[in-house]
Design a protein around this motif. Structure first.
Motif, PDB file in Angstrom:
ATOM      1  N   PRO A 193      -0.198  -2.665   9.640  1.00  0.00           N
ATOM      2  CA  PRO A 193      -0.083  -2.420  11.084  1.00  0.00           C
ATOM      3  C   PRO A 193       1.314  -1.872  11.376  1.00  0.00           C
ATOM      4  O   PRO A 193       2.293  -2.349  10.800  1.00  0.00           O
ATOM      5  N   PRO A 194       1.422  -0.841  12.194  1.00  0.00           N
ATOM      6  CA  PRO A 194       2.730  -0.218  12.405  1.00  0.00           C
ATOM      7  C   PRO A 194       3.722  -1.163  13.078  1.00  0.00           C
ATOM      8  O   PRO A 194       3.398  -1.826  14.057  1.00  0.00           O
ATOM      9  N   VAL A 195       4.914  -1.242  12.511  1.00  0.00           N
ATOM     10  CA  VAL A 195       6.002  -2.034  13.076  1.00  0.00           C
ATOM     11  C   VAL A 195       7.270  -1.192  13.026  1.00  0.00           C
ATOM     12  O   VAL A 195       7.422  -0.311  12.180  1.00  0.00           O
ATOM     13  N   GLY A 196       8.166  -1.489  13.935  1.00  0.00           N
ATOM     14  CA  GLY A 196       9.462  -0.806  13.929  1.00  0.00           C
ATOM     15  C   GLY A 196       9.316   0.697  14.042  1.00  0.00           C
ATOM     16  O   GLY A 196       8.620   1.218  14.925  1.00  0.00           O
ATOM     17  N   THR A 197       9.923   1.402  13.115  1.00  0.00           N
ATOM     18  CA  THR A 197       9.910   2.870  13.167  1.00  0.00           C
ATOM     19  C   THR A 197       8.540   3.462  12.830  1.00  0.00           C
ATOM     20  O   THR A 197       8.325   4.662  13.024  1.00  0.00           O
ATOM     21  N   ASP A 198       7.619   2.634  12.329  1.00  0.00           N
ATOM     22  CA  ASP A 198       6.274   3.136  12.036  1.00  0.00           C
ATOM     23  C   ASP A 198       5.417   3.282  13.288  1.00  0.00           C
ATOM     24  O   ASP A 198       4.355   3.903  13.254  1.00  0.00           O
ATOM     25  N   VAL A 199       5.857   2.687  14.398  1.00  0.00           N
ATOM     26  CA  VAL A 199       5.096   2.803  15.646  1.00  0.00           C
ATOM     27  C   VAL A 199       5.284   4.229  16.176  1.00  0.00           C
ATOM     28  O   VAL A 199       6.383   4.630  16.542  1.00  0.00           O
ATOM     29  N   TRP A 200       4.224   4.986  16.216  1.00  0.00           N
ATOM     30  CA  TRP A 200       4.305   6.384  16.643  1.00  0.00           C
ATOM     31  C   TRP A 200       3.554   6.645  17.951  1.00  0.00           C
ATOM     32  O   TRP A 200       3.716   7.691  18.574  1.00  0.00           O
ATOM     33  N   ASP A 201       2.729   5.668  18.359  1.00  0.00           N
ATOM     34  CA  ASP A 201       2.045   5.747  19.645  1.00  0.00           C
ATOM     35  C   ASP A 201       1.840   4.316  20.113  1.00  0.00           C
ATOM     36  O   ASP A 201       1.106   3.551  19.475  1.00  0.00           O
ATOM     37  N   SER A 202       2.469   3.949  21.195  1.00  0.00           N
ATOM     38  CA  SER A 202       2.417   2.558  21.670  1.00  0.00           C
ATOM     39  C   SER A 202       1.019   2.144  22.094  1.00  0.00           C
ATOM     40  O   SER A 202       0.732   0.958  22.249  1.00  0.00           O
ATOM     41  N   ILE A 251      -1.817   2.558  20.327  1.00  0.00           N
ATOM     42  CA  ILE A 251      -2.711   2.146  19.243  1.00  0.00           C
ATOM     43  C   ILE A 251      -1.914   1.429  18.156  1.00  0.00           C
ATOM     44  O   ILE A 251      -0.803   1.829  17.821  1.00  0.00           O
ATOM     45  N   GLN A 252      -2.495   0.363  17.622  1.00  0.00           N
ATOM     46  CA  GLN A 252      -1.870  -0.383  16.527  1.00  0.00           C
ATOM     47  C   GLN A 252      -2.416   0.124  15.195  1.00  0.00           C
ATOM     48  O   GLN A 252      -3.113  -0.589  14.463  1.00  0.00           O
ATOM     49  N   TRP A 253      -2.132   1.365  14.882  1.00  0.00           N
ATOM     50  CA  TRP A 253      -2.660   1.998  13.674  1.00  0.00           C
ATOM     51  C   TRP A 253      -1.732   3.128  13.279  1.00  0.00           C
ATOM     52  O   TRP A 253      -1.027   3.713  14.124  1.00  0.00           O
ATOM     53  N   GLN A 254      -1.715   3.425  11.992  1.00  0.00           N
ATOM     54  CA  GLN A 254      -0.943   4.565  11.501  1.00  0.00           C
ATOM     55  C   GLN A 254      -1.690   5.221  10.342  1.00  0.00           C
ATOM     56  O   GLN A 254      -2.402   4.544   9.585  1.00  0.00           O
ATOM     57  N   PRO A 255      -1.567   6.532  10.189  1.00  0.00           N
ATOM     58  CA  PRO A 255      -2.253   7.198   9.070  1.00  0.00           C
ATOM     59  C   PRO A 255      -1.549   6.928   7.744  1.00  0.00           C
ATOM     60  O   PRO A 255      -0.323   6.994   7.656  1.00  0.00           O
ATOM     61  N   ILE A 256      -2.351   6.600   6.733  1.00  0.00           N
ATOM     62  CA  ILE A 256      -1.831   6.348   5.385  1.00  0.00           C
ATOM     63  C   ILE A 256      -2.715   7.105   4.409  1.00  0.00           C
ATOM     64  O   ILE A 256      -3.940   7.072   4.527  1.00  0.00           O
ATOM     65  N   PRO A 257      -2.138   7.825   3.454  1.00  0.00           N
ATOM     66  CA  PRO A 257      -2.945   8.675   2.568  1.00  0.00           C
ATOM     67  C   PRO A 257      -3.919   7.896   1.692  1.00  0.00           C
ATOM     68  O   PRO A 257      -3.590   6.836   1.156  1.00  0.00           O
ATOM     69  N   ILE A 258      -5.118   8.469   1.549  1.00  0.00           N
ATOM     70  CA  ILE A 258      -6.148   7.946   0.653  1.00  0.00           C
ATOM     71  C   ILE A 258      -6.567   9.101  -0.248  1.00  0.00           C
ATOM     72  O   ILE A 258      -6.930  10.176   0.239  1.00  0.00           O
ATOM     73  N   HIS A 259      -6.516   8.891  -1.535  1.00  0.00           N
ATOM     74  CA  HIS A 259      -6.790   9.956  -2.498  1.00  0.00           C
ATOM     75  C   HIS A 259      -8.211   9.831  -3.037  1.00  0.00           C
ATOM     76  O   HIS A 259      -8.727   8.727  -3.205  1.00  0.00           O
ATOM     77  N   THR A 260      -8.812  10.975  -3.316  1.00  0.00           N
ATOM     78  CA  THR A 260     -10.179  10.957  -3.841  1.00  0.00           C
ATOM     79  C   THR A 260     -10.418  12.148  -4.750  1.00  0.00           C
ATOM     80  O   THR A 260      -9.610  13.085  -4.801  1.00  0.00           O
ATOM     81  N   THR A 261     -11.531  12.091  -5.469  1.00  0.00           N
ATOM     82  CA  THR A 261     -11.949  13.137  -6.401  1.00  0.00           C
ATOM     83  C   THR A 261     -13.447  13.350  -6.221  1.00  0.00           C
ATOM     84  O   THR A 261     -14.188  12.372  -6.071  1.00  0.00           O
ATOM     85  N   PRO A 262     -13.918  14.592  -6.212  1.00  0.00           N
ATOM     86  CA  PRO A 262     -15.371  14.808  -6.123  1.00  0.00           C
ATOM     87  C   PRO A 262     -16.098  13.991  -7.190  1.00  0.00           C
ATOM     88  O   PRO A 262     -15.659  13.907  -8.339  1.00  0.00           O
ATOM     89  N   GLU A 263     -17.211  13.388  -6.805  1.00  0.00           N
ATOM     90  CA  GLU A 263     -17.903  12.475  -7.700  1.00  0.00           C
ATOM     91  C   GLU A 263     -18.292  13.126  -9.026  1.00  0.00           C
ATOM     92  O   GLU A 263     -18.247  12.489 -10.078  1.00  0.00           O
ATOM     93  N   SER A 264     -18.662  14.395  -8.990  1.00  0.00           N
ATOM     94  CA  SER A 264     -19.095  15.078 -10.208  1.00  0.00           C
ATOM     95  C   SER A 264     -17.953  15.307 -11.189  1.00  0.00           C
ATOM     96  O   SER A 264     -18.183  15.664 -12.348  1.00  0.00           O
ATOM     97  N   LEU A 265     -16.707  15.108 -10.731  1.00  0.00           N
ATOM     98  CA  LEU A 265     -15.535  15.285 -11.595  1.00  0.00           C
ATOM     99  C   LEU A 265     -14.826  13.965 -11.883  1.00  0.00           C
ATOM    100  O   LEU A 265     -13.796  13.952 -12.558  1.00  0.00           O
ATOM    101  N   ASP A 266     -15.379  12.872 -11.395  1.00  0.00           N
ATOM    102  CA  ASP A 266     -14.690  11.580 -11.443  1.00  0.00           C
ATOM    103  C   ASP A 266     -15.309  10.661 -12.500  1.00  0.00           C
ATOM    104  O   ASP A 266     -16.382  10.097 -12.290  1.00  0.00           O
ATOM    105  N   GLU A 267     -14.628  10.523 -13.639  1.00  0.00           N
ATOM    106  CA  GLU A 267     -15.109   9.619 -14.675  1.00  0.00           C
ATOM    107  C   GLU A 267     -14.490   8.236 -14.566  1.00  0.00           C
ATOM    108  O   GLU A 267     -14.888   7.316 -15.284  1.00  0.00           O
ATOM    109  N   VAL A 268     -13.514   8.060 -13.666  1.00  0.00           N
ATOM    110  CA  VAL A 268     -12.780   6.799 -13.590  1.00  0.00           C
ATOM    111  C   VAL A 268     -13.378   5.842 -12.564  1.00  0.00           C
ATOM    112  O   VAL A 268     -13.762   4.722 -12.888  1.00  0.00           O
ATOM    113  N   LEU A 269     -13.459   6.248 -11.312  1.00  0.00           N
ATOM    114  CA  LEU A 269     -13.874   5.335 -10.251  1.00  0.00           C
ATOM    115  C   LEU A 269     -15.347   5.512  -9.893  1.00  0.00           C
ATOM    116  O   LEU A 269     -16.135   4.568  -9.980  1.00  0.00           O
TER     117      LEU A 269
END
Length: 433
Positions: free
Chosen positions: A129-138, A140-158
């Motif tokens: 939850p955004p606190v301090g300098t992470d608060v970018w819009d008073s 909403i209590q949310w901030q964007p955080i990167p999520i990485h992915t790979t097309p399923e046909s190329l993904d042997e790991v997950l």
């Protein structure tokens, strides 16, 4: 009745000694725990509550108007469940994560599916939850955080859906085994009953699992199930579904090719962390995936008790360092309810398994070269599972093909010789710019 005399005194003394030893053991365990330092954590969870992926033909709730988010999509209950799990993870890993987000602390990977990506987002809303300098819009209590992915046909790991012919071959041979065939045959009356009433052909544990999942989700959403389901839901469908979850990793070879890359990645990252080769030097790695991912991981680690992994089921592999030992150790936890998870008993190693020992315990499911091992030609050299009749047929076909090719080549050579060798222009390959 009171115990007196010499025997009574001896008994009291024995009880006192037992109590003292128990107290010493508890104190020692508490001291050891306080001297342990959590270094790194891998977290793998199932997505939150979703809608049915595909309703069956006679399903009274198959009209999309009953499911506002569409088929196979995360529901609000699923978002809320992962928000709460994220808050729980924040408390558990507060020693590893700063209050404000940093890509040097954490990495999040998801399968390339809407509900797992959205679950990761919901989880991170609780984790950061955004606190301090992470608060970018008073507002909403949310901030964007990167999520990485790979097309399923190329993904042997997950996702573990990248093409692997050797795995497909091994799974087919497993399903052709006498034990599997006998089990499947024993379920034919149930399959026939479900097929007749659902309008969908059910002839395998996986097909039965899909029906069970649909009925379970409808029940969770307070939809009245048809009367015919009372004969098969929750049992025996639930038990059949649990068996289905073990199928894809039920031999060392299947486990090695399906989940081996994921386990190897985790263990290697632990090793890199200890040897200070992890860059960036993160402390938490999160995987957002599916019930099959959870069951495959646990079954590959030989820790799977047959069950249907619930929404937001969570597996945690944690690396710790003890103050009185140079050898780091790993503990594996499974959280499938609201209760606090307990450390699982790693085969031949216990609940606190030295990292080096862990590589030995799971050596048979860690692929040396997954791409190479996935080739059927490599399979035939390494895992000889076909019977002699199949092998003889294959050798015969290869022999005839080789003879045919040699005859064609000899014919071409004779023809070229009659036409004056290789200097005729038509034997040159034309390359246009």
């Amino acid at each position: 009745m009171l115990i007196s005399g010499r025997y009574g005194s001896s008994l009291l003394l024995a009880v006192l000694i037992v109590l003292i030893l128990q107290h010493v053991t508890v104190v020692k365990s508490q001291q050891e725990a306080s001297e342990e330092r959590l270094i790194f954590a891998h977290v793998l969870f199932r997505h939150g509550d979703r809608t049915p992926i595909e309703p069956y033909p006679t399903d009274p709730w198959k009209d999309p108007k009953h499911w506002t988010t569409g088929w196979g999509q995360l529901t609000n209950a699923g978002k809320q469940r992962h928000l709460e799990l994220g808050r729980w993870l924040r408390n558990r890993y507060r020693s590893l994560l700063q209050q404000t987000y940093s890509n040097n602390d954490i990495y999040v990977r998801s399968t390339d599916v809407d509900r797992t990506l959205m679950s990761a987002e919901s989880n991170l809303a609780g984790l950061y939850p955004p606190v301090g300098t992470d608060v970018w819009d008073s507002g909403i209590q949310w901030q964007p955080i990167p999520i990485h992915t790979t097309p399923e046909s190329l993904d042997e790991v997950l996702a573990a859906k990248k093409a692997c012919p050797a795995y497909d071959y091994a799974l087919r041979k497993y399903k052709e085994s006498e034990a599997f065939q006998q089990y499947n045959k024993s379920l034919e009356p149930i399959y026939q009953y479900i097929t007749t009433h659902s309008g969908r052909r059910v002839d395998s544990p996986t097909a039965a699992q899909n029906i069970y999942s649909c009925l379970h989700i409808e029940e969770l959403n307070n939809f009245t199930l048809p009367d015919w389901t009372k004969q098969v839901y929750p049992e025996p469908l639930r038990s059949i579904s649990t068996r289905s979850f073990a199928t894809k990793t039920n031999t060392p070879q299947l486990a090695r090719l399906k989940t081996g890359p994921l386990v190897k990645e985790m263990l290697q990252r632990f090793k890199d962390k200890i040897n200070k080769r992890l860059k960036p030097n993160r402390s938490v790695w999160i995987y957002s995936a599916h019930d099959t991912t959870v069951s495959n991981l646990l079954n590959t680690l030989l820790l799977f008790d047959l069950h249907n992994p619930p929404f937001a089921a969570c597996v945690m592999l944690e690396l710790r360092q003890s103050a009185n030992s140079d050898e780091p150790f790993v503990s594996i936890y499974y959280k499938n309810t609201t209760a606090e998870p307990q450390a699982m008993n790693i085969p031949n190693c216990g609940t606190r398994c030295p990292l080096s020992r862990l590589f030995e315990v799971y050596s048979d499911i860690l692929p040396d070269n997954w791409q190479r091992e996935c080739q059927v030609s490599f399979l035939s050299l390494t895992y000889v599972e076909a019977d002699m009749r199949s092998s003889t047929s294959l050798i015969g076909i290869m022999f005839l093909a080789t003879v045919a090719i040699l005859l064609v080549l000899l014919g071409l050579m004779a023809y070229r010789k009659r036409r004056g060798g290789y200097h005729n222009d038509k034997w040159y390959l034309r390359i246009d710019g």
